[in-house]
Design a protein around this motif. Structure first.
Motif, PDB file in Angstrom:
ATOM      1  N   UNK A 462     -33.072   8.773 -33.571  1.00  0.00           N
ATOM      2  CA  UNK A 462     -33.092   8.387 -34.795  1.00  0.00           C
ATOM      3  C   UNK A 462     -31.492   8.709 -35.340  1.00  0.00           C
ATOM      4  N   UNK A 463     -30.731   9.317 -34.532  1.00  0.00           N
ATOM      5  CA  UNK A 463     -29.373   9.597 -34.856  1.00  0.00           C
ATOM      6  C   UNK A 463     -28.561   8.343 -35.195  1.00  0.00           C
ATOM      7  N   UNK A 464     -27.609   8.375 -36.386  1.00  0.00           N
ATOM      8  CA  UNK A 464     -26.949   7.245 -36.651  1.00  0.00           C
ATOM      9  C   UNK A 464     -25.606   7.238 -35.970  1.00  0.00           C
ATOM     10  N   UNK A 465     -25.393   8.195 -34.972  1.00  0.00           N
ATOM     11  CA  UNK A 465     -24.233   8.314 -34.173  1.00  0.00           C
ATOM     12  C   UNK A 465     -24.625   8.341 -32.686  1.00  0.00           C
ATOM     13  N   UNK A 466     -23.740   7.777 -31.801  1.00  0.00           N
ATOM     14  CA  UNK A 466     -24.091   7.889 -30.297  1.00  0.00           C
ATOM     15  C   UNK A 466     -24.775   6.529 -29.769  1.00  0.00           C
ATOM     16  N   UNK A 467     -25.376   6.508 -28.705  1.00  0.00           N
ATOM     17  CA  UNK A 467     -26.006   5.548 -28.047  1.00  0.00           C
ATOM     18  C   UNK A 467     -27.466   5.348 -28.416  1.00  0.00           C
ATOM     19  N   UNK A 468     -27.364   4.916 -29.727  1.00  0.00           N
ATOM     20  CA  UNK A 468     -28.633   4.816 -30.216  1.00  0.00           C
ATOM     21  C   UNK A 468     -29.092   3.461 -31.034  1.00  0.00           C
ATOM     22  N   UNK A 469     -30.337   3.157 -31.316  1.00  0.00           N
ATOM     23  CA  UNK A 469     -30.676   1.890 -32.361  1.00  0.00           C
ATOM     24  C   UNK A 469     -30.202   1.692 -33.637  1.00  0.00           C
ATOM     25  N   UNK A 470     -30.014   2.988 -34.281  1.00  0.00           N
ATOM     26  CA  UNK A 470     -29.620   3.023 -35.747  1.00  0.00           C
ATOM     27  C   UNK A 470     -28.045   2.834 -35.770  1.00  0.00           C
ATOM     28  N   UNK A 471     -27.406   3.389 -34.700  1.00  0.00           N
ATOM     29  CA  UNK A 471     -26.050   3.212 -34.432  1.00  0.00           C
ATOM     30  C   UNK A 471     -25.479   1.694 -34.303  1.00  0.00           C
ATOM     31  N   UNK A 472     -26.138   1.273 -33.574  1.00  0.00           N
ATOM     32  CA  UNK A 472     -26.039  -0.369 -33.397  1.00  0.00           C
ATOM     33  C   UNK A 472     -26.198  -0.920 -34.735  1.00  0.00           C
TER      34      UNK A 472
END
Length: 586
Positions: A462-472
């Protein structure tokens, strides 16, 4: 065709013209060195054939590419590596062709059937089913994007001893309660009785062991397991009461399953039921006996000898005439090819069943079905949470519905904490929380190569940074905000000089279709996820270093808006291949 493919094509022509060598494919890489050039061509494979040093080969190739094509602006050779700078116009042209062809799909004139989910009707869907469903659905979407006709299917394991265990436990301990009277989701309600059976069965085993039986004997002689086995025979013999009970309890389960599928965002074009196909399997067994492919033992059981194939002897029919999973899978495969004009059938099933599918495919081949070599097992690794593996019989299963709800709650908490959705109506916020939670879950699951065992970490996902869905999603929303402020309308651009970051974006955007083709070939959504992350990183780097709305040159502004727009469209389409929706505000 992206620029790399254009270079490879021209390179092959030049090698044929200059060195008279056919079918030579040199490696072309994006240039990550400090030396000038957009791409690096590795010349070493030609050294042995031409008996020349790599430096002189590099110079000859560079000169020939300059003279025979319009590709190169300049080149340099460093220790046998040919670094080439491509003319700016090729990047501009490539970008324009990507925009033009973005929504076109080249049809393959072939149909692929993909099976996924395929649950048992004795328990709700769990974490393992989540990976299975997301993987199967995503592969189906990728195959469609690659030009195939696709049929999404599942076979529901709606009969067998495990189903009878839930039925028997409800009869004995249910006191007439239903999902409605207990306000319980149907699949969970039935699953509770599967757990109840196991609990009571264990008590009986302990009692029999205390009376002097071995544990192995007790497992066979416990009254509950004998009753369940009798119930299975009664079911196969069409006993009216047992069949009615079975239909009712399964209907509770299907209602529950459909709620889970809807929230997870997966669907099916066809549904098959083992209660129908196991009979077809029995017909095949007789056919195999008649052909001498199968044999019957003295106790009446039927087997297939695969020892010559490096496998073992496989039971296909028990001595009491009841079928096993393999029997049903044989019948199901034959039925699918009879009813559908398909060129490939993919089974999305965990790697603990690798051996089962080897055997299934071999037996179908022995039975004379020519399409047996069109079958493929999409094998994937176990998924675990940080606190360990799931154990369904003990009632500690990681429930799919609870997991999705937890992801929604985590997305809501994190989004409120970061102030991402301030100013939206409450209803819009709720929709966004759900999309962000699902994006976190799906992206984290699908970015891992299917063959690998994976650890699903909800907090990390759920992180908004890095290789995650929320970041995308955040990058997509950022671009939507930018385009909204610009009152953007797509239009043609003049030939302007692109900088290194703009070129990198063009190359990545042009790589969308080759990536889809590769993902379809390898049946790996991880390639799409990792492509997406590379694209988003490149866009953010471009965005931070290149003003868009404040740049004075209108042509530069337009190319940057055009690049931003196509990046957003590519993000959205790539996410859809992973079963993920987008949000315009974050």
């Amino acid at each position: 065709m992206n620029i790399k493919q254009i270079i490879e094509e021209k390179l092959s022509e030049v090698i044929l013209n200059v060195f008279q060598l056919k079918d030579i494919q040199l490696e072309v890489q994006e240039n990550k060195t400090e030396f000038e050039g957009d791409f690096t061509i590795v010349t070493f494979p030609l050294v042995k054939q031409l008996k020349k040093n790599p430096e002189s080969i590099g110079v000859e190739l560079g000169d020939a590419l300059t003279q025979q094509t319009e590709l190169l602006e300049s080149f340099n050779v460093v220790k046998g590596f040919l670094n080439v700078k491509i003319r700016n116009q090729f990047f501009v042209n490539n970008f324009e062709s990507v925009v033009k062809d973005f929504d076109t799909v080249e049809k393959k004139n072939a149909t692929v059937m993909i099976e996924y989910s395929s649950p048992n009707t004795n328990k709700p869907l769990h974490l393992g089913h989540v990976r299975n469903n997301l993987l199967g659905f995503s592969v189906a979407e990728i195959l469609k994007e690659a030009g195939y006709e696709v049929i999404k299917t599942q076979i529901i394991n709606d009969r067998g001893i495990h189903i009878c265990k839930s039925m028997l436990a409800w009869e004995k301990f249910g006191k007439g309660e239903t999902p409605d009277t207990t306000e319980t989701k149907g699949d969970k309600f039935v699953g509770n009785y599967y757990v109840k059976f196991d609990q009571e069965y264990k008590k009986e085993i302990l009692e029999l062991v205390s009376q002097g039986m071995t544990e192995e004997q007790a497992k066979k002689e416990a009254p509950l397991i004998k009753e369940a086995q009798k119930m299975l025979l009664d079911w196969e013999n069409g006993h009216e009461h047992i069949r009615n009970l079975w239909s009712e309890m399964n209907s509770w389960v299907y209602k529950g399953f459909n709620e889970t599928y809807t929230r997870l965002g997966v669907d099916f074009d066809q549904v098959q039921y083992e209660s129908n196909t196991y009979i077809l399997g029995k017909d095949l067994i007789q056919e195999g006996l008649d052909k001498g492919v199968l044999y019957r033992k003295e106790d009446g059981s039927v087997w297939c000898d695969l020892t010559d194939e490096g496998l073992d002897q496989k039971l296909l029919l028990r001595s009491d005439g009841t079928s096993v999973y393999m029997t049903q899978d044989l019948g199901t495969a034959v039925e699918r090819f009879k009813q559908n004009d398909i060129q490939k059938l993919i089974y999305t099933v965990g790697n603990e069943q690798d051996y089962h599918f080897q055997v299934l495919f071999k037996i179908l081949g022995k039975l004379g079905y020519s399409w047996a070599d069109q079958l493929y097992h999409l094998s994937y690794g176990m998924v675990e949470l940080p606190n360990g593996k799931m154990k369904s019989r003990e009632g500690t299963v990681v429930d799919a519905d609870e997991l999705m709800q937890e992801m929604y709650e985590a997305a809501k908490t994190k989004t409120i904490e970061l102030g991402k959705l301030e100013g939206l109506m409450e209803e819009e916020k709720e929709v966004s929380y759900e999309i962000i939670g699902q994006a976190a879950l799906k992206y984290f699951m699908l970015k891992v190569d299917p063959k690998k065992k994976m650890l699903f970490n909800p907090e990390e996902s759920i992180d908004f940074n890095g290789n995650t869905g929320p970041f995308i999603l955040y990058t997509y929303a950022r671009i939507q905000s930018l385009l909204g402020k610009a009152d953007y309308q797509p239009r043609d651009i003049a030939d302007i000089q692109l900088n290194a970051q703009e070129k990198e974006l063009v190359m990545l955007l042009a790589n969308y279709k080759p990536t889809v083709a590769k993902a379809a070939e390898l049946l790996s959504p991880a390639l799409i996820a990792n492509y997406l992350y590379d694209l988003v990183k490149a866009y953010n780097s471009f965005y931070q270093s290149n003003p868009v709305l404040k740049v004075e040159d209108e042509n530069v502004k337009q190319i940057r808006l055009n690049l931003s727009d196509l990046t957003a469209k590519t993000i959205k389409k790539s996410l859809s291949l992973l079963g993920i929706k987008t949000v315009n505000r974050m």
